[in-house]
Scaffold this active site. Structure first.
Site, PDB file in Angstrom:
ATOM      1  N   SER A 125      47.828  33.749  41.246  1.00 32.47           N
ATOM      2  CA  SER A 125      48.028  35.185  41.401  1.00 32.47           C
ATOM      3  C   SER A 125      46.672  35.862  41.556  1.00 32.47           C
ATOM      4  CB  SER A 125      48.757  35.760  40.173  1.00 32.47           C
ATOM      5  OG  SER A 125      48.676  37.170  40.161  1.00 32.47           O
ATOM      6  N   SER A 126      46.385  36.301  42.776  1.00 29.67           N
ATOM      7  CA  SER A 126      45.067  36.883  43.062  1.00 29.67           C
ATOM      8  C   SER A 126      44.781  38.085  42.185  1.00 29.67           C
ATOM      9  CB  SER A 126      44.992  37.278  44.541  1.00 29.67           C
ATOM     10  OG  SER A 126      43.775  37.917  44.823  1.00 29.67           O
TER      11      SER A 126
ATOM     12  N   GLU B 264      48.846  35.865  51.824  1.00 26.68           N
ATOM     13  CA  GLU B 264      48.757  37.183  52.457  1.00 26.68           C
ATOM     14  C   GLU B 264      47.728  37.172  53.578  1.00 26.68           C
ATOM     15  OE1 GLU B 264      47.059  41.611  51.612  1.00 26.68           O
ATOM     16  OE2 GLU B 264      47.983  40.612  49.890  1.00 26.68           O
TER      17      GLU B 264
ATOM     18  N   HIS C 110      54.261  38.242  50.129  1.00 25.20           N
ATOM     19  CA  HIS C 110      52.912  38.188  50.685  1.00 25.20           C
ATOM     20  C   HIS C 110      52.874  38.325  52.201  1.00 25.20           C
ATOM     21  CE1 HIS C 110      53.039  35.775  46.913  1.00 25.20           C
ATOM     22  NE2 HIS C 110      52.115  36.665  46.615  1.00 25.20           N
TER      23      HIS C 110
ATOM     24  N   HIS D 253      44.786  32.203  51.043  1.00 24.00           N
ATOM     25  CA  HIS D 253      45.824  32.981  50.368  1.00 24.00           C
ATOM     26  C   HIS D 253      46.915  33.324  51.379  1.00 24.00           C
ATOM     27  CE1 HIS D 253      47.793  36.370  48.319  1.00 24.00           C
ATOM     28  NE2 HIS D 253      47.282  35.877  47.203  1.00 24.00           N
TER      29      HIS D 253
END
Length: 313
Positions: free
Chosen positions: A226-227, A132, A80, A130
């Site tokens: 998990s997006s 990322e 990420h 998140h």
């Protein structure tokens, strides 16, 4: 014993691992083969509980912060990505860093630096918290604003040049609405040269949307953090098909299958393909099943491993 009516399982393709996930996992596996454990990994290497448990069993140690890593040890940055501040901390602790950041996330980081250098305010479309998004925000924290919805866009008050970037694992249709709202509010808005939402995210969304229209129930294999997996479930449900996110076959509720003749099945980009096979086996244990595959794209992309792990183990 009651005979269950036959069911069909419609497998969405592409599904499961993408090239960025495969690369990240292979980096950790090769390091474990070459150096033995412990190999430290900052955050989950990919967002899947089964992958993490498997690597832990082989000697990987997952940490939330670099302060948990002994000075001079080997550490892997997850797929990420990380902020420049994390990279600086790794240098200050003399850590031997292997970077498993997905190249498509690295592209977004490069764009953030470029946009910041030309003096733009960067609007990052993504989900707060998140990993990322945290990494991308860190490239230009004083010039970047995070938005998640069209309503967030309407509330913006920005003067001067504006650019936008997106998290790589968003829902394509919802992100398009946010980008459209940005263009309305900022007519001179500039964006990346090519879409930031990654090819694998897009491909899996297209496939599950098609499969959902032909199914009575959709199951997506993937972890809750998990997006891209969550977006797939949301996409199927928006089309009117009941959809559930499951980590593995053990989470299937037989009640979901009442009156269901076709089950659409896929897996997020961080979910191992064997978990899909186990779901099919579990459905077979509940009655006769036929399996067909619905393919909407063929993926041939692969990413080069870092030089440090490329040598034969």
């Amino acid at each position: 014993m009651t005979e269950h009516p036959p069911r069909s399982v419609l497998l969405a393709s592409p599904r499961s691992f993408c090239a960025g996930v495969e690369r990240a996992i292979e980096i950790v596996e090769r390091l474990l083969d070459q150096r033995g454990g412990p190999i430290y990994v900052r955050k989950q290497i990919v967002h899947n509980v089964h992958v993490v448990r498997s690597l832990e069993a082989r000697g990987a140690v997952f940490v939330d912060e670099l302060s948990e890593v002994p000075v001079g040890a080997t550490v892997v940055f997850s797929a990420h990505g990380v902020s420049p501040a994390v990279r600086s901390e790794a240098v200050s602790r003399s850590l031997d860093v292997l970077d498993a950041t997905c190249p498509l996330v690295t592209k977004v980081h490069s764009e953030a630096r470029r946009f910041a250098e030309r003096g733009d305010t960067i609007i990052l479309i993504g989900h707060s918290g998140h990993e990322e998004v945290e990494g991308t925000l860190g490239e230009a924290p004083d010039q970047t604003v995070l938005v998640e919805t069209v309503e967030d866009v309407e509330a913006l008050d920005i003067s001067g040049p504006v650019s936008y970037l997106t998290q790589t694992t968003l829902a394509v249709d919802e992100t398009a609405d946010v980008i459209e709202a940005l263009h309305r509010k900022f007519p001179q808005l500039r964006g990346p040269g090519s879409d930031d939402i990654c090819y694998a995210t897009t491909n899996r969304q297209v496939a599950i949307r098609d499969v959902a229209t032909q199914s009575d129930l959709v199951l997506v294999v993937g972890s809750k953090n998990s997006s891209n997996s969550v977006r797939m479930v949301e996409l199927a449900a928006r089309g009117g098909t009941p959809a559930h996110l499951i980590d593995d076959a053990s989470e299937i509720d037989p009640a979901w299958l009442a009156g269901v003749s076709t089950v659409g099945l896929s897996a997020g980009a961080s979910a191992p393909p064997e978990l899909v096979d186990e779901v099919v086996s579990a459905l077979r244990s509940l009655g006769s099943v036929t399996v067909a595959t619905h393919t909407t794209a063929t993926e041939t992309i692969s990413f080069t491993l870092p030089l440090a792990v490329r040598r034969a183990g």
